[in-house]
Design a protein around this motif. Sequence first.
Motif, PDB file in Angstrom:
ATOM      1  N   SER A  69       0.928  -1.207  -0.119  1.00 22.39           N
ATOM      2  CA  SER A  69       0.024  -0.069  -0.220  1.00 22.39           C
ATOM      3  C   SER A  69       0.774   1.380  -0.017  1.00 22.39           C
TER       4      SER A  69
ATOM      5  N   GLY B 119       1.159   0.654   7.602  1.00 19.93           N
ATOM      6  CA  GLY B 119      -0.330   1.261   7.318  1.00 19.93           C
ATOM      7  C   GLY B 119      -0.150   2.591   7.654  1.00 19.93           C
TER       8      GLY B 119
ATOM      9  N   THR C 280       0.559   6.383  -1.641  1.00 16.16           N
ATOM     10  CA  THR C 280      -0.249   4.854  -1.747  1.00 16.16           C
ATOM     11  C   THR C 280      -0.266   4.308  -3.210  1.00 16.16           C
TER      12      THR C 280
ATOM     13  N   ARG D 271      -9.212  -5.525  -5.111  1.00 14.46           N
ATOM     14  CA  ARG D 271     -10.286  -4.558  -4.958  1.00 14.46           C
ATOM     15  C   ARG D 271     -10.986  -4.343  -6.434  1.00 14.46           C
TER      16      ARG D 271
ATOM     17  N   ARG E  98     -14.291  -4.499   4.554  1.00 13.72           N
ATOM     18  CA  ARG E  98     -13.956  -4.085   5.920  1.00 13.72           C
ATOM     19  C   ARG E  98     -13.086  -2.920   5.790  1.00 13.72           C
ATOM     20  N   ASP E  99     -12.241  -2.727   4.484  1.00 15.63           N
ATOM     21  CA  ASP E  99     -11.699  -1.740   4.281  1.00 15.63           C
ATOM     22  C   ASP E  99     -12.508  -0.496   3.896  1.00 15.63           C
TER      23      ASP E  99
ATOM     24  N   THR F  59     -12.208   0.793   0.027  1.00 12.48           N
ATOM     25  CA  THR F  59     -12.866  -0.247  -1.005  1.00 12.48           C
ATOM     26  C   THR F  59     -14.499  -0.474  -0.770  1.00 12.48           C
TER      27      THR F  59
END
Length: 409
Positions: A37, A73, A90, A97, A216-217, A220
């Motif tokens: 990421s 992260g 990023t 995704r 859960r992101d 996304t």
Amino acid sequence: MGLDDIRYDHIIAATEEFRRLGRDAFLRTYGFGRARSYELVLDGSRYDSKAIAGVAHGYATGDFLKARDFSGGAATVARCLRELGFVVETGEPSPNRAALLARLRKLKVSRGPGSPAPSRHQPLSLLWAIARTADELPRLTSWPTFRDEVGPLLVEFGLRHARATPEYPFWYLQGSGLWEVRGIPSELAEKTPNARTFNELQPKAGFTAETADLLRDPVTRLQAIATICETYLESTERRTLFARIGLSGYTTAGDLLSSSGEEASGTTMEEYGRTTGPAPRREATRSVIVRDEALARKVKELEDNRCQICDTVLRYMNRPYSQAAHIRGLGNPHHGPDELQNLLCLCPNCHVLFDGLEIYVDSDGMVRGTGGGRDPRPLRRDPRHPMDEEHIAYHRTLCTLNARKREVG
């Protein structure tokens, strides 16, 4: 293990070793994989941010961290590097995704006789399931719950004259590759089960484990909601839909106060709506997000308390006054990070408009009105104040989602 001991020079030393060894040898030597990421960008070169932080920790303390020793992260490695003055970007959206969004665009939806519009049964069911994911509810839902909650949505927001048949999306969403049904014997699954069978067997259905994990992101999840709405629900009034389906958090970018419209209990209303007696009180327990006040002061200091949108400097009590506004909201469902790269310095008026999705920053850095009718102007950016383009894009997607809804209404 924390990264507080790392300083600017330690990061530079790690990047120099990275260049000297080469990426593959550097990552292999220190036990890291390629960044998925976040990448550190320095002098035109890109570095795997977590690996750089782990090695920099070694230069700082003698303890060279491996990937398993700490988490990466936005809230950890990216924040550490940015606070030291480095640029962190990023990468491209993950293939998973992209595949999820592609599947959402290609749902096998039916079309009624004489109607070119696609059925809304599957899209509405998916939005309902996404709302459950945002609320961290179990991914698999019993048939009675699905029937009782999705059925009314199909009546209210489905195509005119279309029958509300929740058993169809409950079963046929399996064709999307994003959904599974459990509790139906194989001999019955060979032919389409009906509502009576579901009532007898009480199966469960919901997103596959992989799909639920992706959703859960928050980024996304927003992209999935936008994809469903723009592909299948263009003519739906979205504010009403989101309120009914449990996605009302996506109609603002922050914590705007809204009037409840409820009369105060225990008071008497006089003419012109005035009340007699003291205002009532009630006890309440709240869970609130703890914001970093030092970051708020920092962004105001960097921008000299001048609104980055309208350039206004307000004074209150003979002192300059401004507000620190999060680009991507901290609370549910956005879960943005409390970091300098997610902050703007705004006046109260622009803060309300920004949180209310009335204005946004386009891909060229121009502030525009969501509904048009506003002359674009550049977002002022101080070189000392980095802003994460992913947060700005997230807010822009929210504005696009809500603008289309309002235009239709």
